[in-house]
Design a protein around this motif. Structure first.
Motif, PDB file in Angstrom:
ATOM      1  N   TYR A 112      -8.826   1.066  -3.197  1.00  0.00           N
ATOM      2  CA  TYR A 112      -8.372  -0.019  -2.339  1.00  0.00           C
ATOM      3  C   TYR A 112      -6.906   0.174  -1.981  1.00  0.00           C
ATOM      4  CZ  TYR A 112     -12.592  -2.107  -4.286  1.00  0.00           C
ATOM      5  OH  TYR A 112     -13.886  -2.339  -4.688  1.00  0.00           O
ATOM      6  N   TRP A 113      -6.564  -0.183  -0.738  1.00  0.00           N
ATOM      7  CA  TRP A 113      -5.198  -0.079  -0.228  1.00  0.00           C
ATOM      8  C   TRP A 113      -4.716  -1.414   0.310  1.00  0.00           C
ATOM      9  CZ3 TRP A 113      -2.279   4.279  -0.591  1.00  0.00           C
ATOM     10  CH2 TRP A 113      -2.931   5.506  -0.761  1.00  0.00           C
ATOM     11  N   GLY A 114      -3.425  -1.686   0.120  1.00  0.00           N
ATOM     12  CA  GLY A 114      -2.778  -2.750   0.860  1.00  0.00           C
ATOM     13  C   GLY A 114      -2.333  -2.228   2.209  1.00  0.00           C
ATOM     14  N   LYS A 115      -1.904  -3.110   3.094  1.00  0.00           N
ATOM     15  CA  LYS A 115      -1.504  -2.688   4.436  1.00  0.00           C
ATOM     16  C   LYS A 115      -0.097  -2.115   4.481  1.00  0.00           C
ATOM     17  CE  LYS A 115       0.157  -7.209   6.004  1.00  0.00           C
ATOM     18  NZ  LYS A 115      -0.024  -8.279   7.023  1.00  0.00           N
ATOM     19  N   GLY A 116       0.704  -2.335   3.461  1.00  0.00           N
ATOM     20  CA  GLY A 116       2.024  -1.745   3.372  1.00  0.00           C
ATOM     21  C   GLY A 116       3.148  -2.702   3.725  1.00  0.00           C
ATOM     22  N   THR A 117       4.334  -2.390   3.222  1.00  0.00           N
ATOM     23  CA  THR A 117       5.547  -3.133   3.546  1.00  0.00           C
ATOM     24  C   THR A 117       6.663  -2.132   3.836  1.00  0.00           C
ATOM     25  OG1 THR A 117       7.042  -4.904   2.793  1.00  0.00           O
ATOM     26  CG2 THR A 117       6.282  -3.345   1.120  1.00  0.00           C
ATOM     27  N   LEU A 118       7.441  -2.396   4.875  1.00  0.00           N
ATOM     28  CA  LEU A 118       8.450  -1.449   5.339  1.00  0.00           C
ATOM     29  C   LEU A 118       9.756  -1.627   4.584  1.00  0.00           C
ATOM     30  CD1 LEU A 118       9.422   0.732   7.347  1.00  0.00           C
ATOM     31  CD2 LEU A 118      10.000  -1.134   8.923  1.00  0.00           C
TER      32      LEU A 118
END
Length: 123
Positions: A112-118
């Motif tokens: 599973y992956w999160g969508k990410g944070t910059l």
């Protein structure tokens, strides 16, 4: 399924610190080994840090050893990435990852992956 939501990204000057969080839901958190990956401009996605189900073992990429610390609080269903002494090479989208089997140090095994944070580090 498992849902992962990252937070804590933003703009920081070189030499500064930032703490990322990843909140998980949909499964018993203690059943998940957790990790962090990142992808910077013009670069391939790379492993950053990981932690096993109990929190007793941690793993780091050579590029962040001594600067980053991964931890988890199972009672809060949350994994953290404390980032210190940031430099411009740390600029990237940081993604949270969960694995039902092995500790996620290879992106090919991530379930599973999160969508990410910059995270943007300025000179």
């Amino acid at each position: 399924q498992v849902q992962l939501v990252e937070s804590g990204g933003g703009l920081v000057q070189a030499g500064g610190s930032l703490r990322l969080s990843c909140a998980a839901s949909g499964r018993t958190f203690s059943s998940l080994a957790m990790g962090w990956f990142r992808q910077g401009p013009g670069k391939e996605r790379e492993f950053v840090a990981a932690i096993n189900r109990s929190g007793g073992s941690t793993y780091y990429a050579d590029s962040v050893k001594g600067r980053f610390t991964v931890s988890r609080v199972n009672a809060k269903n949350t994994v953290y990435l404390q980032m210190n002494s940031l430099n411009t090479e740390d600029t990237a989208v940081y993604s949270c990852a969960a694995d039902l089997g092995t500790v996620p140090v290879r992106q090919e095994t991530v379930d599973y992956w999160g969508k990410g944070t910059l995270v943007t580090v300025s000179s």
